[in-house]
Design an enzyme around this catalytic site. Structure first.
Site, PDB file in Angstrom:
ATOM      1  N   ASP A  36       0.835  -1.208   0.000  1.00 36.41           N
ATOM      2  CA  ASP A  36       0.000   0.000   0.000  1.00 36.41           C
ATOM      3  C   ASP A  36       0.870   1.258   0.000  1.00 36.41           C
ATOM      4  O   ASP A  36       1.979   1.247   0.543  1.00 36.41           O
ATOM      5  CB  ASP A  36      -0.896  -0.031   1.260  1.00 36.41           C
ATOM      6  CG  ASP A  36      -2.094   0.880   1.126  1.00 36.41           C
ATOM      7  OD1 ASP A  36      -2.295   1.473   0.038  1.00 36.41           O
ATOM      8  OD2 ASP A  36      -2.831   1.013   2.115  1.00 36.41           O
ATOM      9  N   HIS A  53       2.578   3.016  -8.932  1.00 27.79           N
ATOM     10  CA  HIS A  53       2.394   1.575  -9.137  1.00 27.79           C
ATOM     11  C   HIS A  53       3.607   0.977  -9.874  1.00 27.79           C
ATOM     12  O   HIS A  53       4.030  -0.128  -9.586  1.00 27.79           O
ATOM     13  CB  HIS A  53       1.117   1.303  -9.943  1.00 27.79           C
ATOM     14  CG  HIS A  53      -0.136   1.703  -9.218  1.00 27.79           C
ATOM     15  ND1 HIS A  53      -0.367   1.379  -7.904  1.00 27.79           N
ATOM     16  CD2 HIS A  53      -1.242   2.397  -9.624  1.00 27.79           C
ATOM     17  CE1 HIS A  53      -1.548   1.847  -7.527  1.00 27.79           C
ATOM     18  NE2 HIS A  53      -2.093   2.476  -8.553  1.00 27.79           N
ATOM     19  N   LEU A 147      11.073 -20.489  -3.681  1.00 26.72           N
ATOM     20  CA  LEU A 147      10.024 -19.565  -3.240  1.00 26.72           C
ATOM     21  C   LEU A 147       8.795 -19.624  -4.149  1.00 26.72           C
ATOM     22  O   LEU A 147       8.926 -19.611  -5.384  1.00 26.72           O
ATOM     23  CB  LEU A 147      10.582 -18.130  -3.265  1.00 26.72           C
ATOM     24  CG  LEU A 147       9.573 -17.017  -2.998  1.00 26.72           C
ATOM     25  CD1 LEU A 147       9.223 -16.956  -1.508  1.00 26.72           C
ATOM     26  CD2 LEU A 147      10.107 -15.656  -3.458  1.00 26.72           C
TER      27      LEU A 147
HETATM   28  C1  FPP Z   1      -2.295   0.139  -3.190  1.00 25.89           C
HETATM   29  O1  FPP Z   1      -1.715   1.411  -3.182  1.00 25.89           O
HETATM   30  C2  FPP Z   1      -1.680  -0.637  -4.246  1.00 25.89           C
HETATM   31  C3  FPP Z   1      -2.344  -1.277  -5.248  1.00 25.89           C
HETATM   32  C4  FPP Z   1      -3.807  -1.270  -5.378  1.00 25.89           C
HETATM   33  C5  FPP Z   1      -1.621  -1.986  -6.304  1.00 25.89           C
HETATM   34  C6  FPP Z   1      -0.435  -2.744  -5.846  1.00 25.89           C
HETATM   35  C7  FPP Z   1       0.346  -3.172  -7.011  1.00 25.89           C
HETATM   36  C8  FPP Z   1       1.680  -3.127  -7.078  1.00 25.89           C
HETATM   37  C9  FPP Z   1       2.538  -2.669  -5.987  1.00 25.89           C
HETATM   38  C10 FPP Z   1       2.397  -3.597  -8.276  1.00 25.89           C
HETATM   39  C11 FPP Z   1       2.141  -5.034  -8.472  1.00 25.89           C
HETATM   40  C12 FPP Z   1       3.122  -5.654  -9.340  1.00 25.89           C
HETATM   41  C13 FPP Z   1       2.897  -6.727 -10.084  1.00 25.89           C
HETATM   42  C14 FPP Z   1       4.018  -7.343 -10.764  1.00 25.89           C
HETATM   43  C15 FPP Z   1       1.555  -7.322 -10.259  1.00 25.89           C
HETATM   44  P1  FPP Z   1      -2.638   2.688  -3.406  1.00 25.89           P
HETATM   45  O2  FPP Z   1      -2.697   2.981  -4.848  1.00 25.89           O
HETATM   46  O3  FPP Z   1      -3.975   2.452  -2.768  1.00 25.89           O
HETATM   47  O4  FPP Z   1      -1.841   3.789  -2.649  1.00 25.89           O
HETATM   48  P2  FPP Z   1      -2.464   5.035  -1.849  1.00 25.89           P
HETATM   49  O5  FPP Z   1      -3.231   4.450  -0.692  1.00 25.89           O
HETATM   50  O6  FPP Z   1      -1.251   5.790  -1.428  1.00 25.89           O
HETATM   51  O7  FPP Z   1      -3.329   5.780  -2.811  1.00 25.89           O
END
Ligand code: FPP
Length: 262
Positions: A36, A53, A147
């Site tokens: 997050d 992201h 893993l």
């Molecule tokens: C939440 O942060 C994050 C997500 C909804 C997406 C997580 C995905 C990744 C970290 C990349 C994944 C990688 C692969 C290879 C599939 P947010 O956008 O809610 O952050 P915020 O709360 O600061 O707005």
């Protein structure tokens, strides 16, 4: 081996030392991660959310590498929840492209590291290109026994539990199972994680302190670590800090006597 795999790190020596030190004590077999803070990371840099992201995807690479070197059995990464469809289309489209970008550049290294790629979640409404990338990686790594890198894509724990309940009811209705024989194991066996150990450790980044519909059943006895660090800023050292904290906790699984250390 370990030096070569961590070779790109500036702080390679201290990482190698820390890994070796942590390996002296029992390690979590399965770590679940709620990644997050990507949006906030981007906003602080006046960048679009998708840039967060993208940087978050690079963190997935780093954490996979260190978890593999440490000898963790499984890493479940919450990459897209059933609720994330509510985000703007542009952001959803970008998130759906990340698995293919990640695997396009990183699959050879995953294969070399003996990592096995898996997925939990509902595949039915994921775009074809997203599924193709994941299925290709699953196929190319299916023989690996290191893993398990398990992506939770279009995953929601309540939906998983509802589905599992329906499957159990069907078993009862068809006479394959009697109500008296339903146990925790019956439920475990119907979950998408049936073949995995329960997570021993949950890490959530960015200061949010909630589960957000993630592995509600499976995390019943996990140790929780919440950190203020935003996911794109989460380093190998933060990951090792979490494992160190886990190792210092006493896990009792509801008992008093025979207290177990992690
Ligand atoms: C939440 O942060 C994050 C997500 C909804 C997406 C997580 C995905 C990744 C970290 C990349 C994944 C990688 C692969 C290879 C599939 P947010 O956008 O809610 O952050 P915020 O709360 O600061 O707005």
């Amino acid at each position: 081996m370990i030096n070569r795999l961590l070779g790109k790190q500036k702080n390679q020596d201290s990482l190698v030392e820390r890994v070796q030190q942590l390996q002296q004590k029992p390690l979590p077999k399965h770590i679940a991660v709620i990644m997050d803070g990507n949006g906030r990371w981007a906003r602080r840099r006046a960048l679009p959310r998708i840039a967060g992201h993208h940087e978050g995807m690079n963190t997935v690479k780093k954490i996979t590498r260190i978890a593999s070197n440490l000898g963790i059995g499984a890493l479940t990464m919450y990459a897209f929840s059933t609720e994330n469809w509510k985000r703007p289309k542009k952001e959803v489209d970008f998130l759906m492209k990340l698995p293919s970008e990640f695997l396009h550049t990183y699959l050879p290294e995953l294969i070399e590291q003996n990592v096995k790629v898996e997925m939990i979640g509902d595949p039915s409404n994921l775009p074809r290109h997203t599924l193709d990338a994941i299925h290709n990686a699953m196929e190319k790594t299916q023989q690996n026994d290191g893993l398990i890198l398990n992506f939770a894509m279009n995953y929601g724990s309540r939906a998983e539990l509802v589905q599992a309940t329906k499957q159990i009811v069907e078993l009862v209705q068809s006479g394959q199972l009697s109500v008296e024989d339903i146990t925790d194991e019956t439920m475990n066996a119907q979950l998408m994680t049936a073949h995995l150990d329960e997570p021993d450790l949950l890490i959530r980044t960015s200061g949010e302190v909630r589960l957000s519909n993630f592995m509600l059943w499976q995390l019943a006895y996990a140790e929780f670590i919440f950190t203020d660090v935003l996911w794109p800023d989460f380093t190998e050292h933060h990951f090792l800090d979490a494992v160190e904290q886990y190792q210092s906790r006493h896990r009792r699984f509801g008992s008093v006597e025979g207290e177990q250390k992690a």
